[in-house]
Write a protein that holds these residues in place. Structure first.
Motif, mmCIF file in Angstrom:
data_model
loop_
_atom_site.group_PDB
_atom_site.id
_atom_site.type_symbol
_atom_site.label_atom_id
_atom_site.label_comp_id
_atom_site.label_asym_id
_atom_site.label_seq_id
_atom_site.Cartn_x
_atom_site.Cartn_y
_atom_site.Cartn_z
ATOM 1 N N PHE A 93 -86.625 109.421 -87.690
ATOM 2 C CA PHE A 93 -85.613 108.294 -87.808
ATOM 3 C C PHE A 93 -84.916 108.413 -86.653
ATOM 4 C CE2 PHE A 93 -84.709 110.105 -92.762
ATOM 5 C CZ PHE A 93 -86.126 109.968 -93.014
ATOM 6 N N THR A 94 -84.303 107.019 -87.198
ATOM 7 C CA THR A 94 -83.130 105.849 -86.226
ATOM 8 C C THR A 94 -82.254 106.905 -85.959
ATOM 9 O OG1 THR A 94 -82.166 105.014 -87.170
ATOM 10 C CG2 THR A 94 -84.219 103.866 -86.759
ATOM 11 N N VAL A 95 -80.762 106.768 -84.800
ATOM 12 C CA VAL A 95 -80.090 107.871 -84.640
ATOM 13 C C VAL A 95 -79.065 106.695 -85.797
ATOM 14 C CG1 VAL A 95 -77.851 107.358 -83.337
ATOM 15 C CG2 VAL A 95 -80.002 107.276 -81.850
ATOM 16 N N THR A 96 -79.443 105.730 -86.211
ATOM 17 C CA THR A 96 -78.171 105.512 -87.616
ATOM 18 C C THR A 96 -78.793 105.878 -88.755
ATOM 19 O OG1 THR A 96 -77.376 103.347 -86.325
ATOM 20 C CG2 THR A 96 -77.605 103.125 -88.534
ATOM 21 N N GLN A 97 -79.921 106.082 -88.817
ATOM 22 C CA GLN A 97 -80.187 106.717 -90.586
ATOM 23 C C GLN A 97 -80.200 107.960 -90.145
ATOM 24 O OE1 GLN A 97 -84.874 105.604 -90.110
ATOM 25 N NE2 GLN A 97 -84.883 104.277 -91.676
ATOM 26 N N ASN A 98 -80.250 108.592 -89.012
ATOM 27 C CA ASN A 98 -79.668 110.139 -88.693
ATOM 28 C C ASN A 98 -78.655 110.969 -89.785
ATOM 29 O OD1 ASN A 98 -81.627 112.097 -87.953
ATOM 30 N ND2 ASN A 98 -82.238 111.436 -86.896
ATOM 31 N N ALA A 116 -74.612 99.986 -92.193
ATOM 32 C CA ALA A 116 -74.660 101.223 -91.756
ATOM 33 C C ALA A 116 -74.521 101.477 -89.474
ATOM 34 C CB ALA A 116 -76.234 102.113 -91.883
ATOM 35 N N LEU A 117 -75.953 100.330 -89.191
ATOM 36 C CA LEU A 117 -75.728 100.073 -87.314
ATOM 37 C C LEU A 117 -74.269 100.160 -87.601
ATOM 38 C CD1 LEU A 117 -79.263 98.128 -87.350
ATOM 39 C CD2 LEU A 117 -78.599 100.089 -86.452
ATOM 40 N N SER A 118 -73.785 99.072 -87.687
ATOM 41 C CA SER A 118 -72.328 98.791 -87.150
ATOM 42 C C SER A 118 -71.536 99.438 -87.537
ATOM 43 C CB SER A 118 -71.979 96.652 -88.594
ATOM 44 O OG SER A 118 -71.905 97.438 -89.252
ATOM 45 N N GLU A 119 -71.892 100.105 -88.826
ATOM 46 C CA GLU A 119 -70.381 101.417 -88.399
ATOM 47 C C GLU A 119 -70.836 102.752 -87.503
ATOM 48 O OE1 GLU A 119 -70.586 103.610 -92.579
ATOM 49 O OE2 GLU A 119 -70.293 101.969 -93.848
ATOM 50 N N LEU A 123 -68.414 103.840 -84.701
ATOM 51 C CA LEU A 123 -68.552 105.081 -84.981
ATOM 52 C C LEU A 123 -67.865 105.362 -83.676
ATOM 53 C CD1 LEU A 123 -67.435 107.368 -87.237
ATOM 54 C CD2 LEU A 123 -69.667 107.957 -87.202
ATOM 55 N N SER A 124 -69.441 105.024 -82.652
ATOM 56 C CA SER A 124 -69.980 105.236 -81.262
ATOM 57 C C SER A 124 -68.972 104.777 -80.287
ATOM 58 C CB SER A 124 -70.780 105.191 -81.244
ATOM 59 O OG SER A 124 -71.503 104.323 -79.827
ATOM 60 N N ASP A 132 -77.401 104.656 -78.612
ATOM 61 C CA ASP A 132 -78.309 103.528 -79.313
ATOM 62 C C ASP A 132 -78.216 103.379 -80.496
ATOM 63 O OD1 ASP A 132 -79.656 100.893 -79.925
ATOM 64 O OD2 ASP A 132 -81.563 101.577 -78.145
ATOM 65 N N PRO A 133 -77.912 103.121 -81.375
ATOM 66 C CA PRO A 133 -78.445 103.127 -82.949
ATOM 67 C C PRO A 133 -79.588 102.772 -83.862
ATOM 68 C CG PRO A 133 -76.165 101.593 -82.834
ATOM 69 C CD PRO A 133 -77.086 101.528 -81.388
ATOM 70 N N ALA A 134 -80.161 101.979 -83.144
ATOM 71 C CA ALA A 134 -81.412 101.374 -82.970
ATOM 72 C C ALA A 134 -82.527 102.653 -82.752
ATOM 73 C CB ALA A 134 -81.429 99.940 -83.715
ATOM 74 N N GLU A 135 -82.121 103.474 -81.990
ATOM 75 C CA GLU A 135 -83.310 104.083 -81.173
ATOM 76 C C GLU A 135 -84.499 105.737 -82.320
ATOM 77 O OE1 GLU A 135 -85.905 104.862 -78.703
ATOM 78 O OE2 GLU A 135 -84.928 103.498 -77.707
ATOM 79 N N LYS A 136 -84.984 105.301 -81.918
ATOM 80 C CA LYS A 136 -85.307 106.944 -82.970
ATOM 81 C C LYS A 136 -85.001 107.940 -82.221
ATOM 82 C CE LYS A 136 -89.320 105.508 -85.325
ATOM 83 N NZ LYS A 136 -90.376 104.873 -85.781
#
Lengths: 507, 382, 388, 317
Positions: A93-98, A116-119, A123-124, A132-136
């Motif tokens: 999963f990506t960072v965001t998904q996790n 979720a990405l923007s959240e 947060l970060s 990086d929210p989209a990285e696996k």
């Protein structure tokens, strides 16, 4: 205000009393450390607080209210968050998904990934934890993965944060980063429970320190009123000072010689970009470096898991064209892997079966392909004694051994094989003081026997203490070569981060 | 796929080692009970059904016992062969659905070597061993293809064994048997020619059909046991079995040639399962018929699972299934469908799968006796 | 926990109850001194809508005048049902109930043939044991030698010994059928019925009876019109209607309008396809008169090539009942009514002139004026008859 | 060339007809295995559902009732599989084999008990009847698209389901959780996700999909149950699922290759001339299976499933 109180917690496992009437009381806004050796019951206690285990008896109070925590879901509801020793991340999963898993922003049933990405980004930024929210997650270094873990629990509004041995897998720099984060969280009013067996770190970060030994609470001390030595005595139950023994190197001829080695990583990118070095008999060459800078590729090439793209490996004066684990071991290589469960042991096998793995084809363990149980048992009994593996029963399954004893079993296995070269990859990862000490002694013993040792470690103190020469690996290249007496941890740290290069001493 | 190997090994070192024998027994018992209920619900008498089933199973003395007993062992030898085919691969961490294919490949090889000219003239003591070796080679190679594709190309053995089953079936039944290996018209049979006398398995219990196949397979089972637990080769296979499916690399790191062992494991699995097909041809049919309609390969999976993938267990499970199948056709005398024993077989496997539950029950029973507070079971028991 | 214990207790009580109910003394049926006929099916078993069912009709319906009931066992049938079960072309054969009792054992596996026969002979003491299908040739051959006092009948084959050699023991009668002859006639009918000049053939597997059907069919087509294109496909199975449907769809989409199958139950799929499409497509049935089978597609069944396994079975039973049993090999031909073709919708699709021609061809075969090839590979070199 | 269009369309339609049952089974596997539960009982579930569907349709005279019966037995079998593998952390392979073996015995037993035959049930109301098909007459005559002019509702459902399942797995909250449970159940558990609930749901849903596979055979392609009904289709679905790397579209692709090979095989057999006529039948029949292996060797390579697929999940006590 008390953030968390436990009273009379008892946890009975089959055959083991993991927690024996433990009472703790933790104030809001403090960093509270719990120290103890592996198997002292620290993790069990935390898992009880987090609802993963059910206590046999005892009470828990959160913010002065008696609570009943049955599942992690309850714990999360009580604003308790936990960063586990083994990260609870979904690698694919990506960072965001996790981070959002379990509490996902959604439109109806649809998972709103954009939101979720923007959240996560917000947060970060808020907690100054860069990701990086989209990285696996699988592609991230350990330090960043830990950030993901922290963000995950912060997003759920955790007020009490439990860190289970958070520094075990971190580099010094990452540890420092983590400590900064912890201090900042403390300033924000969060309560932090910090579990560790590294006394130095505990002394650096904690306000109060509780010591557990064999499931019992030994005492709670304030940082200002204690010392590392005193803590160590409480932890181990006797006087110990973790000192790395020194031995003079009696250097012999070159055993392993690596030239221009270029290796691809599992993901297909070049992870090791042409390194050259020698390891001579009777010396320990330490490889320092932040994880993910080519260590895995180096190990894989040396053990024959990956075929190098370029470069040569010479063993004992002979260049090896094709390396397989089989032929390199036959030449005389021993290997202590960093991941015991993945590469070291067959977990459902008994100690007696594990200890001969790799030498099972040799006399006296087998003859003409037929195993000799009597010899194997004799050998196993002897080695378990020699390497102090507990329990001594050669029929214990590896899965039922503690981490330290698993490591000792691996040492027993690897070091009893005929070898000229020892590749030790993070040999003390996740071990407590006692076990670490043991490993150090064994390495020195090996060195004195004239074995060439390549030590890969993330622990600078280990590198500095054990090595005769130090190579620094950064981004797949060796950026410096030095000796412990000519450098400092700080200088090494800078090199590891690629901020400083040093001319190499002539080969 | 990964959990095939999370199995409990027979061993006295376990605290409750007897559980490993008790659980299958209770499973079988429960299956018979549920089978009885099922048969009652569908309006038939369980007593009559079981009387006929057991009466003709060959397990218990009675009228015609001799021939039932012989038939039972004859079937069992084939089920043990395919059961071992699955169990051997499972020990090495491979999920082998290919026993069906290995079985028919063994059958066609046995038929060919049994009738074809240069071999057919040989004396029995040369011819028969030659056929057995040839059959094992053929089945082994067919099995090794899946092993090779797994080891060198990383293709999941489940896919390849399923596909190879069909390929074997069509190539044999829609090409060999109706083409190059077709019997000459004047013999009056379709399918391949009959095997020569020297190729037939010697009978050991006349006047019944029982032949040395049961002795051969028992010997092979012993060899497999020996291989698993007494040799370095078996040791290496077992290291793989416990790690391969979890992606662990300990055996490889220890210098074990996992790729080669994978191919070899599938070779042995194929070779042993192929023996079952040879037993069918050399001892029962004496030719490869135009349509084979086996099923022994898939039942072999059940046999292996009931036998917990252990050689001794596979023998016992093979005998159980052999007995059920031998009694199966006789239950029709009471107008109960011949598939009734399959229902029992299915329930048995289901209860084996539920062994956590059965263990939990037994432990509770034992614990109550011992007045111990701690549950030895843990697990999903809530 | 309580509830669980209760449930377990309940279960035990139910089980014990079940066992006791089952144990209740059973009234044994009085043993009658009837002639007992045993039948061993091949692996296909009851309900294959092919030769197993056909043989069972000969035994149960005709010779025994009973029908198999749900839950096992038999119940008698009425005269009307009995008469309805006799196909048109056998009406004149004087089929009457023979008062025998039947015992049928299905086989699950090829290994079961010999034990099944043994059970019927030893335990059930049958007077005649019928083996359905050429697969049982070896089993019957072996058993015939072992039980010389029992009579045996074998369908579709001659008994063979353990070396595959044809044998002729004094207690075995084998029935063979000239499938190529009836295949020839339906081929001729198909040739007249096709509007597109393309016809289809679906085979199960390349085994001798199926190949004979194919050879006869091709020869019949060639005789009427050598320019007709035949699209032939083998599905590799006798038991998969889905494949049969697939093959039929493929042939229809290539322009075939008359389809013939010799593929057992696989052919059911062909009829399904025909039925879904309706006119102008025709299907031709095999073995039994499929135009009468409501489960298939009566409205679009052009004809069926008949192979009277039922009649052969009946004849064999009759010979045992009447004490005229003769061993040897009997070939059922057009001449003796053992094979033929069903009228179904022939009259709708063909002109009277065409029907006459087919009938003429039929008589020519009966009179031995020409012979129909038995191997599809021989059809190319075979010279069709003229002057019909 | 125009005359070839009906043939082309018919061939594609036929391939789709062949695809539907296997696709359902494969999607059932995708569903269950993404939540970490291996389901090799697809075959047995298809067989059970094929029979119950026909039974229901037979009793009621309505194909939709049959569908419900089939779905019902799918739920029962899924619950059984989940009870063994999720609740009791039993071996998933053994449980699957058990259901397969039971399907062999029990369905034949019921077939005999209800229809007095061990071969074939009588024909019943079904979805493949010309009137029940979905007619999109305007598509007729258009190359390729024309194949979709007359399909059964079950084929459409199978095709739509690929999209739906893809959407569910990759774009919904539930899908995210299912995949999380299949990859790392411990992580999911620590985030307060009820791993057991998700697994129960996925196993039962997967089983219902497999049941649709059986229904597509007995009430879609055909109108009756035959004893050799599933005949390996469940296993081919399993293989297709792995081939397609545990994704809905991947599975669809794998099955389309297989189905096209099957149709091609029949076509080549029927029209073989010259040299092609000399090729034995066996090679034609085994062509689809050989092509599948060939595709795996040539193109796809190593397939990696969900990380915790097949590992029984136990909550630590």
């Amino acid at each position: 205000m008390k953030a968390l109180e436990v009273k009379g917690i008892v946890k009975q496992f089959p055959g083991v009393l993991a927690n024996d009437s433990i009472n703790l009381s933790i104030n809001k806004g403090e960093i509270y450390a719990i120290v103890g050796e592996n198997g002292a019951g620290k993790s069990t206690l935390m898992k009880i607080i987090y609802g993963l285990y059910t206590p046999t008896s005892g009470e828990i109070f959160v913010f002065d209210k008696k609570v009943d925590i049955k599942t992690p879901h309850d714990a999360i509801g009580l604003k308790i968050g936990m960063v586990h020793q083994e990260f609870m991340l979904v690698a694919r999963f990506t960072v965001t998904q996790n981070i959002v898993l379990g509490d996902e922003p959604s439109k109806g049933i649809v998972f709103d990934y954009k939101k979720a990405l923007s959240e996560v980004k917000e947060l970060s930024e808020k907690f100054v934890l860069k990701v990086d929210p989209a990285e696996k997650v699988a592609n991230l270094p350990v330090g960043i993965q830990q950030r993901v873990e922290i963000l995950k629990i912060l997003r759920r509004g955790a007020e009490i944060l439990i860190f289970d041995e958070p520094t075990a897998v971190l580099t010094p720099e990452e540890t420092e980063d983590l400590f900064k984060t912890l201090m900042k969280l403390k300033k924000d009013g969060k309560t932090i429970i910090f579990i560790s067996h590294k006394l130095k770190e505990v002394m650096a970060i904690a306000d109060r320190i509780a010591v557990l030994r064999r499931g019992k609470l030994q005492g709670v001390v304030e940082k200002g009123k204690t010392s590392e030595v005193e803590l160590a005595r409480m932890v181990v139950g006797r006087d110990v000072v973790l000192k790395i023994p020194k031995a003079e190197a009696k250097v012999g001829g070159t055993v392993v010689s690596v030239r221009d080695l270029m290796v691809k990583s599992k993901r297909g990118i070049v992870g090791l970009k042409g390194v050259s070095f020698d390891v001579r008999a009777g010396e320990i060459v330490g490889i320092a470096g932040v994880e993910g800078n080519g260590q895995a590729e180096l190990v894989n090439a040396l053990i024959g898991f990956t075929r190098p793209v370029n470069g040569t490996i010479t063993f004992d004066g002979k260049e090896l064209r094709v390396i397989t684990p089989f032929n390199i071991r036959k030449k005389g290589m021993a290997y202590i892997p960093k991941d015991r469960k993945m590469r070291g042991l067959v977990l459902p096998f008994r100690s007696r079966e594990n200890i001969i793995m790799g030498q099972h084809t040799l006399y006296p363990f087998s003859k003409n392909g037929v195993l000799n149980s009597i010899e194997i048992d004799k050998f196993a009994t002897k080695k378990l004694e020699e390497f102090d593996v507990r329990p001594r029963d050669i029929h214990t399954k590896a899965r039922n051994l503690s981490g330290g004893n698993q490591q000792k079993l691996i040492l027993a296995k690897e070091m009893s094989m005929e070898h000229k070269f020892l590749l030790a990859s993070q040999p003390t990862r996740g071990l407590d003081i006692g076990a670490m000490e043991f490993v150090y002694h064994k390495l020195i013993e090996e060195k004195e026997k004239g074995v060439a040792i390549l030590l890969i470690s993330l622990e600078l103190s280990e590198i500095m203490g054990l090595s005769d020469r130090i190579l620094v690996l950064y981004n797949g290249e060796i950026v410096g070569e030095t000796t412990p007496d000519k450098t400092t941890e700080e200088e090494l740290g800078l090199m590891m981060l690629g901020l400083k290069r040093q001319k190499r001493v002539a080969q | 796929m990964k959990d095939v190997l999370k199995r409990i090994v027979f061993g006295k070192r376990e605290k409750y080692w007897w559980m490993n024998a008790l659980v299958p027994l209770i499973s079988i018992l429960l299956a018979f009970i549920v089978g009885a209920i099922f048969i009652k619900i569908t309006g038939r008498s369980p007593v009559v059904a079981y009387k006929l089933l057991f009466g003709a199973s060959g397990l218990f003395p009675g009228p015609y016992w001799k021939s039932h007993f012989a038939e039972m062992l004859l079937s069992s030898s084939m089920y043990i062969a395919t059961g071992l085919g699955f169990a051997i691969a499972a020990k090495g961490g491979l999920f082998n659905i290919g026993a069906e294919g290995h079985f028919i490949v063994g059958g066609i090889a046995a038929a060919y070597l049994g009738y074809a000219k240069p071999f057919a003239g040989l004396p029995k003591f040369i011819h028969l061993p030659l056929i057995i070796v040839g059959v094992m080679l053929a089945g082994g190679i067919w099995g090794a293809i899946a092993g090779y594709l797994k080891a060198k190309r990383g293709i999941h053995e489940v896919i390849t064994t399923i596909m190879l089953n069909w390929i074997a079936l069509y190539l044999i039944e829609a090409w060999l048997v109706t083409g190059p290996m077709k019997a000459a018209v004047e013999t009056g049979v379709s399918g391949t020619p009959y095997i020569s006398l020297s190729a037939k398995l010697p009978k050991i219990f006349p006047p019944t059909r029982l032949n040395i196949s049961i002795i051969i397979i028992l010997a092979v089972t012993f060899l497999v046991w020996y291989l698993f637990y007494k040799t370095t080769f078996g040791y290496e296979i077992r290291t793989m079995g416990h790690t391969l499916i979890f992606g662990m690399e300990a055996p490889k790191a220890a210098g074990i040639n996992v790729e080669r062992r994978t191919i070899q494991t599938m070779f042995i699995a194929g070779a042993v399962a192929a023996l079952g097909g040879a037993f069918m041809i050399l001892g029962v049919l004496f030719q490869y018929p135009p349509i084979f309609e086996g099923g022994y390969g898939f039942d072999g999976i059940a046999v292996a699972l009931i036998g917990q993938n252990e050689p001794l267990g596979v023998i016992l499970a093979g005998i159980l299934i052999g007995a059920l199948r031998t009694g199966a056709t006789t239950v029709q005398l009471a107008h109960i469908p011949k598939t009734f024993p399959s229902i029992i077989e299915g329930f048995t496997v289901a209860f084996i799968a539920l062994q956590m539950l059965i263990r939990y029950w037994i432990m509770k029973f034992v614990m109550r006796k011992k007045k111990s507070i701690q549950s030895e079971m843990g697990g999903g028991a809530k | 926990m309580r509830i669980k214990k209760l449930l377990v207790l309940l279960l035990v009580v139910v089980m014990v109850g079940v066992v006791f109910v089952g144990c209740a003394p059973k009234t044994e049926e009085p043993v009658e001194e009837t002639i007992k006929i045993g039948l061993v099916t091949d692996v296909g078993g009851r309900g294959d809508r092919s030769f197993n069912d056909s043989a069972l009709r000969g035994l149960e319906t005709w010779a025994g005048k009973v029908q198999y009931v749900k839950g096992g066992g038999y119940e008698p049938i009425s005269d009307a049902e009995f008469n309805a079960s006799i196909p048109g072309d056998l009406k004149d054969k004087n089929i009457q109930p023979l008062g025998v009792s039947a015992m049928v054992l299905e086989s699950k596996d090829k290994k079961d043939y010999i034990p099944n026969i043994a059970t019927l002979v030893e335990q059930e003491e049958c007077d005649l044991v019928i083996g359905v299908g050429f697969m049982l040739a070896g089993a019957i051959g072996e058993s015939a030698e072992k039980y010389p006092d029992t009579k045996f009948m074998l369908i579709d084959a001659a008994a063979v010994d353990a070396d595959g050699k044809m044998i002729d023991p004094p207690n075995v009668v084998g029935y063979l059928f000239n499938e190529h002859e009836c295949g020839f006639l339906v081929g001729a009918v198909a040739a007249y019925a096709t509007g597109t000049g393309k016809v289809g053939y679906i085979g199960g597997m390349e085994i001798p009876p199926v190949l004979r059907y194919e050879a006869g069919y091709l020869a019949g087509l060639k005789t009427i019109d050598p320019s007709i294109v035949v699209i032939g496909q083998y599905t590799g199975s006798f038991t998969e209607p889905a494949l049969g449907k697939s093959a039929a769809e493929s042939q229809i989409s290539q322009g075939c309008d008359v389809l013939f199958h010799a593929a057992g139950a696989t052919g059911n799929g062909m009829f399904q396809s025909i039925c879904e499409r309706g006119a102008p497509y025709w299907g031709i049935g095999v073995d039994v008169d499929m135009g009468l089978d409501e489960n298939l597609c009566p409205p679009r069944t052009l004809t069926s090539s008949l192979k009277h396994v039922d009649y052969a079975t009946y004849l064999a039973i009759k010979s045992v009942v009447e004490g005229t049993f003769q061993s040897g090999l009997v070939t059922m031909t057009l001449k003796d009514g053992g094979v033929g073709y069903a009228p179904d919708h022939v009259a709708d699709a063909l002109t009277q002139d065409q029907i006459d021609k087919v009938e003429h061809l039929r008589e020519m075969i009966i009179d031995g004026i020409f012979e129909v090839p038995t191997d599809p590979d021989d059809v190319d070199s075979w010279t069709p008859p003229t002057g019909f | 060339m125009n005359s070839n269009i009906p043939f082309l369309n018919a061939s594609i339609a036929q391939a789709l007809d062949y695809t539907a049952p296997i696709l359902f089974a494969a999607l059932g596997g995708v569903m269950s295995e993404n939540a970490g539960v291996v389901n090799i009982a697809l075959e047995g579930m298809m067989r059970f559902a094929a029979f119950f569907g026909v039974w229901g349709s037979f009793v009621s005279g309505n194909a939709w009732v049959g569908l419900l019966w089939g779905v019902g037995i799918g739920i029962v079998l899924g619950a059984l599989h989940a009870y063994i593998t999720v609740k009791w952390a039993g071996d998933q392979i053994i449980s699957g084999v058990a259901i397969n073996v039971m399907a062999m015995g029990m369905v034949t037993y019921l077939l005999e008990s209800i229809f007095r035959t061990t071969g074939y049930s009588p024909p019943v109301a079904y979805f493949g009847a010309p009137a029940s098909k979905i007619h999109l007459t305007f598509l007729k005559g258009i190359p390729i698209l024309g194949a979709f002019a007359e399909l059964t509702i079950l084929i459409w459902f199978a095709l739509i389901l690929v999209v739906v399942l893809h959407f569910v797995l990759y774009h919904t909250v539930l899908g995210l959780r299912i995949r999380a449970v299949g990859e790392n159940p411990h992580a999911a558990e620590t985030l307060g996700i009820n791993v057991f609930k998700i697994k129960w749901f996925a196993v039962i849903a997967g089983s219902v999909l497999a049941a649709f596979g059986g229904l597509a055979l007995s009430l879609g392609t055909l109108s009756s149950f035959t004893n050799s009904m599933a005949m390996g289709k469940g296993f081919i679905g399993l293989a297709a699922m792995i081939f397609g790397k545990w994704t809905p579209f991947g599975a669809l692709g794998a099955i389309l290759i297989f189905a096209c090979a099957q149709v091609l095989q029949l076509f080549m057999q029927g029209t073989a001339t010259g040299f092609a006529k000399l090729i034995p039948l066996g090679f034609y029949l085994s062509l689809p299976y050989m092509l599948t292996i060939g595709a795996l060797i040539g193109v796809v390579g190593k397939a990696v499933g969900p990380a915790s697929d097949g590992v029984p999940y136990k909550k630590e006590s």
